[in-house]
Design an enzyme around this catalytic site. Structure first.
Site, mmCIF file in Angstrom:
data_model
loop_
_atom_site.group_PDB
_atom_site.id
_atom_site.type_symbol
_atom_site.label_atom_id
_atom_site.label_comp_id
_atom_site.label_asym_id
_atom_site.label_seq_id
_atom_site.Cartn_x
_atom_site.Cartn_y
_atom_site.Cartn_z
ATOM 1 N N SER A 143 0.853 -1.202 -0.038
ATOM 2 C CA SER A 143 0.050 0.189 0.175
ATOM 3 C C SER A 143 0.880 1.084 0.091
ATOM 4 C CB SER A 143 -1.059 0.000 1.134
ATOM 5 O OG SER A 143 -1.805 0.951 1.073
ATOM 6 N N ASP A 304 -5.422 2.248 -4.107
ATOM 7 C CA ASP A 304 -6.586 2.301 -3.447
ATOM 8 C C ASP A 304 -7.234 3.377 -2.515
ATOM 9 O OD1 ASP A 304 -4.861 1.716 -1.338
ATOM 10 O OD2 ASP A 304 -5.822 -0.187 -0.730
#
Length: 571
Positions: A143, A304
């Site tokens: 991430s 995301d």
């Protein structure tokens, strides 16, 4: 086995990756490095694996990836007939190697593998699982963590990251595996040749973009979309999908930050590639100033999460927090759905318990039910699944978390920066059509509901001693014998590890949520704070939410509250 015994075993067995061989050699005279690399196995939980890339059981490498993949394979073969998995990966160091390594393990265990042929956003994996009906999936990503990290997220057949129970079952399978002798493997190219591994077709990406586009609420409104947008993928996986989605929805004035457009897991222009942090957005802000653009959109490496900046009345650019964007999106979606008669009966908004409390009051003003879940978008996705089982997925209108994650549709079960980027652009255009900037609309929210300041503070604890310290802090807070903080009564204490909320009236209310090492204190006057260990990094997180008549008062209270809580934590 002792740390030294583990090290010796790895020196003898871990010979397939030259980088690991060299690191093990360097480690022989560094006792501290050796201990940190081998004192435990890399933890597997609802977030899968995440850790520093390197040699050792507490590191991300081909061997820990193989072991996790073998355990997941055993779980899939025990629970599904003719199981299959989908795989995606981002731009991080060794992401392509780790994804192909995992694919080879799955294929060797008789599991059909579908893998994207190039780096893709994390939400596209959730979409592929649902679109192709696979038994599960993985994304190789860390991430928004620094460059030294990589990770391995696991998804169920519903497209959600695995839940607590699923993680426990998979962990049990993983723990039964011998990391060197208990893993089946297949060469990736051999898997492609024998068709046990196949590439996901471009038509799946087309379907993903179409699904995101279908979430637009201003498709047929005659809105002026000539907004000037600067976009940066922060060296990650978002470039193609984000720019394509915006362009296909009428946004043509898009200027990409070229220095951050090339995928690069070293993140040379932003050592901490997190759109929550101003330093990561400096090149984007610089381009905004050069071009006089209206809106900066930035997505993290696996695309995301999305952060934004907008121009204020003084010609400068202001960053909006994840909470502020989430509240604005809630207002936009509620107002626009009412305008076009698309507000469902009994609409639902889902947020995490650390996300701004004010959102609940805003939702109620529009007749929207708020559901609060544990930190992690998988729990928001789980609520979508529950609505689907009830036969009413249309009730879901938005899910968001303070850490810059948003989702307005049910086509995936994870936060989606592609969807977020389009919604934000649409929201900008919509409010502009009303003569309002995003900052002006935000001020209207605060005028109506009062100001609410949310902040996050991180406290790092490295190594084995750091882990013990975090546990001691949480134990200390659980054992507090006080009824007020800052001279404000404690209305309730939610202990999500025990699954109970203890109220001021001395009653215990079940949380109805899975067990998690989280504490939430709610004080009188709409003030709250949450403490929890990070699930992905060696740090303790403190979230503060302070309501006050003015921002100045909220800032002053927040500062005093932080100091008092740190005293209570003993740090």
């Amino acid at each position: 086995m002792t740390v030294l015994e583990k090290y010796g075993l790895w020196c003898a067995k871990a010979v397939e990756d030259d980088d690991l061989v060299k690191e093990l050699e360097r480690m022989k005279d560094d006792e501290k490095a050796m201990e940190d690399a081998f004192y435990k196995d890399l933890e597997f939980g609802t977030g899968g694996l995440r850790g520093v890339i390197g040699a050792g059981t507490n590191r991300m490498n081909i061997y820990t990836v193989r072991k996790a993949s073998q355990g997941y394979s055993n779980y899939l073969n025990a629970n599904f007939k003719s199981p299959s998995v989908a795989i995606a990966y981002d731009s991080r160091i060794k992401s392509d190697l780790f994804s192909k390594t995992a694919a080879g393990v799955f294929a060797a265990n008789g599991i059909k593998v579908l893998i994207y042929p190039k780096l893709m956003p994390t939400p596209s994996l959730s979409f592929a699982v649902r679109h192709h009906g696979t038994s599960g999936g993985i994304v190789v990503t860390a991430s928004h963590n620094p460059a030294k990290y990589n990770g391995y997220k696991v998804y169920g057949p519903d497209g959600c990251q695995i839940t607590t129970e699923g993680a426990k079952e998979i962990l049990k399978c993983i723990n039964e595996i011998d990391i060197f002798n208990g893993v089946k493997t297949m060469d990736f190219d051999e898997g492609i040749r024998n068709k046990s591994i196949e590439y996901i077709p471009s038509s799946t990406t087309d379907a993903f973009i179409e699904a995101v586009s279908n979430e637009s609420l201003i498709k047929n409104g005659g809105f002026d979309k000539s907004v000037s947008i600067v976009y940066t993928p922060l060296h990650g996986a978002g470039l193609e999908c984000v720019t394509r989605c915006l362009k296909e929805n009428g946004y043509t004035d898009i200027k990409v930050v070229e220095k951050q457009a090339v995928p690069d897991g070293n993140f040379p222009t932003c050592p901490y590639p997190n759109p929550e942090i101003r330093e990561a957005l400096e090149l984007g802000l610089e381009k905004c100033r050069e071009t006089g653009s209206d809106l900066l959109i930035a997505t993290d490496p696996d695309s995301d999460r999305v952060g934004i900046a907008v121009r204020n009345g003084r010609g400068e650019y202001e960053l909006l927090t994840g909470n502020e964007v989430g509240m604005l999106l809630l207002v936009y979606i509620a107002e626009r759905r009412r305008e076009i008669n698309m507000m469902p009966k009994n609409p639902v908004m889902v947020k995490t318990i650390v996300t701004i409390d004010l959102a609940k009051r805003i939702a109620a003003s529009y007749g929207v039910e708020t559901r609060e879940v544990l930190t992690g978008f998988k729990f928001i996705g789980e609520q979508i699944g529950l609505l689907e089982k009830e036969g009413h997925p249309e009730r879901y209108i938005l899910g968001f978390e303070e850490s810059y994650g948003y989702l307005s549709g049910t086509y995936v079960r994870d936060k989606d920066a592609v969807n977020g980027a389009l919604m934000i652009a649409d929201m900008f255009v919509y409010f502009r059509s009303k003569g309002l900037s995003l900052l002006q609309r935000l001020e209207m929210i605060y005028s109506e509901f009062g100001y609410c300041l949310n902040t996050l503070h991180n406290y790092g604890f490295e190594g084995i001693k750091g882990f013990d310290t975090m546990q001691s802090v949480m134990k200390r807070l659980r054992n507090l014998k006080i009824d007020s903080i800052l001279d404000r009564h404690i209305d309730s204490i939610g202990d999500y590890k025990l699954g109970l909320i203890h109220t001021r009236a001395c009653t215990d209310i079940p949380t109805g949520l899975p067990s998690s090492d989280v504490l939430k204190f709610i004080l009188e006057g709409d003030i709250s704070f949450v403490v929890r260990p990070s699930g992905t990094e060696p740090k303790l997180k403190l979230y503060l939410s302070v309501s006050a008549p003015t921002k100045k008062e909220a800032v002053e209270i927040e500062s005093r509250l932080k100091t008092e809580i740190e005293g209570l934590m003993g740090i």
